[in-house]
Design an enzyme around this catalytic site. Sequence first.
Site, PDB file in Angstrom:
ATOM      1  N   GLU A 131      67.187  78.490  44.604  1.00  0.00           N
ATOM      2  CA  GLU A 131      66.239  78.062  43.868  1.00  0.00           C
ATOM      3  C   GLU A 131      66.538  77.694  42.678  1.00  0.00           C
ATOM      4  O   GLU A 131      67.712  78.246  42.346  1.00  0.00           O
ATOM      5  CB  GLU A 131      64.932  78.926  44.028  1.00  0.00           C
ATOM      6  CG  GLU A 131      64.177  79.156  45.396  1.00  0.00           C
ATOM      7  CD  GLU A 131      63.165  79.901  45.431  1.00  0.00           C
ATOM      8  OE1 GLU A 131      62.582  80.734  44.368  1.00  0.00           O
ATOM      9  OE2 GLU A 131      62.656  80.086  46.595  1.00  0.00           O
ATOM     10  N   THR A 162      72.224  70.425  50.723  1.00  0.00           N
ATOM     11  CA  THR A 162      73.185  69.193  51.280  1.00  0.00           C
ATOM     12  C   THR A 162      72.604  68.640  52.384  1.00  0.00           C
ATOM     13  O   THR A 162      72.009  69.284  53.207  1.00  0.00           O
ATOM     14  CB  THR A 162      74.535  69.764  51.708  1.00  0.00           C
ATOM     15  OG1 THR A 162      75.019  70.713  50.615  1.00  0.00           O
ATOM     16  CG2 THR A 162      75.349  68.865  52.119  1.00  0.00           C
ATOM     17  N   HIS A 354     101.601  64.251  39.764  1.00  0.00           N
ATOM     18  CA  HIS A 354     101.389  62.697  39.622  1.00  0.00           C
ATOM     19  C   HIS A 354     101.383  62.277  38.059  1.00  0.00           C
ATOM     20  O   HIS A 354     101.540  61.117  37.796  1.00  0.00           O
ATOM     21  CB  HIS A 354     100.102  62.444  40.085  1.00  0.00           C
ATOM     22  CG  HIS A 354      99.864  62.467  41.545  1.00  0.00           C
ATOM     23  ND1 HIS A 354     100.132  63.311  42.434  1.00  0.00           N
ATOM     24  CD2 HIS A 354      99.928  61.200  42.264  1.00  0.00           C
ATOM     25  CE1 HIS A 354      99.815  62.870  43.832  1.00  0.00           C
ATOM     26  NE2 HIS A 354      99.787  61.492  43.649  1.00  0.00           N
ATOM     27  N   GLU A 379      78.658  78.293  49.350  1.00  0.00           N
ATOM     28  CA  GLU A 379      78.453  79.575  50.035  1.00  0.00           C
ATOM     29  C   GLU A 379      78.865  80.734  49.401  1.00  0.00           C
ATOM     30  O   GLU A 379      79.247  81.609  50.031  1.00  0.00           O
ATOM     31  CB  GLU A 379      79.353  79.342  51.360  1.00  0.00           C
ATOM     32  CG  GLU A 379      79.182  77.943  51.987  1.00  0.00           C
ATOM     33  CD  GLU A 379      77.945  77.756  52.689  1.00  0.00           C
ATOM     34  OE1 GLU A 379      76.705  78.334  52.211  1.00  0.00           O
ATOM     35  OE2 GLU A 379      77.756  76.906  53.523  1.00  0.00           O
TER      36      GLU A 379
END
Length: 401
Positions: A131, A162, A354, A379
């Site tokens: 909530e 989700t 990169h 989770e």
Amino acid sequence: MSRLAQTPGLTEVQREILSTVRDFVDKEIIPVATELEHRDEYPQQIVDGLKELGLFGLMIPEEYGGLGESLLTYALCVEEIARGWMSVSGIINTHFIVAYMLKQHGTQEQKEYFLPRMAAGEVRGAFSMSEPALGSDVSAITSKAVRDGDEYVLTGQKMWLTNGGTSNLVAVLVRSDEGHPDGTPPHRSMTTFLVEKEPGFGEVRPGLTIPGKIDKMGYKGVDTTELIMDGLRIPANRVLGGTTGRGFYQMMDGVEVGRVNVAARGCGVAQRAFELGVSYAQQRHTFGKQIAQHQAIQFKLAEMATKVEAAHAMMVNAARKKDSGERNDLEAGMAKYLASEYCKEVVEDAFRIHGGYGFSKEYEIERLYREAPMLLIGEGTAEIQKMIIGRRLLEEYRLQG
């Protein structure tokens, strides 16, 4: 070794399933993931393909139209899917948790009604605990259900669903004081309701509103939403398991397997980051040779690969422990904690390899760099995992006398 994170002891069926999923990921997900993610577009074509493969019913028993596979098989499939695009694994995960909760805790009528259609992908699940004001403190839930004849009236606001918009079944945890007098511990006065709704946004059934998608830093494509209940009437036969007061335990059981899933997602994202890093290191040249030939880069690749292997091993161990029927909250907490932390570190190292190009949206690593942080909180945060791990260790190593 053909690649990292191999899993010993798999059956021929498991190897065939994983090979099929990996081919699908390489051909159908990786080529389009970054473009869809940048547009924040729901991957409908990919989801339809997963439905055809039977993945929405992977762990649903065969008697209900599923494949009846193990948590390990499911976790390894999630690892492959997350390697392609983590958002797609999220679409599968929330559906899977609701199906698992129904399989483990539902009444026979609830199983027969929902599971065959969930296995076919016709009913798609989402679940809701959090909530706006409570974060990880599930005991502080204020949404409530009040009995009114053969129905319950639900009121309150939920957060971080989700699949909140695309699902048509939501498992919602609320407080229900019926039969639980004042002074009852909060976790014994919570109930999970199975709420059916229309997909979409706005008022999706009388008393239930899905306001719209939450705009996120990463984890795009999949819809993350709020859920507002204002006089939502639910029949009593849609209490999960048919008895009030058991919702907290049902949800924690679902989250436990969800933590294995998040660990698998971390493994998949980390694998992809390593693949991108080791590939780019052999293409980029500085000071007259590949940067992969510089010792500093080789050290980085060695650390990344070791973390990928370690996280995968812990995830597999947690899944196998659950499949054996043993308690696995310690192993699931450890796997989720390690995999998410290592994922963040491997992605950042690939980003560093990169160089300036990692900051460009033309390169896939830029997307992974925004996706990895979600795994640190999904989770249960790292701090929550450490609390679970610490308490379980004290149980195991408690001094006698």
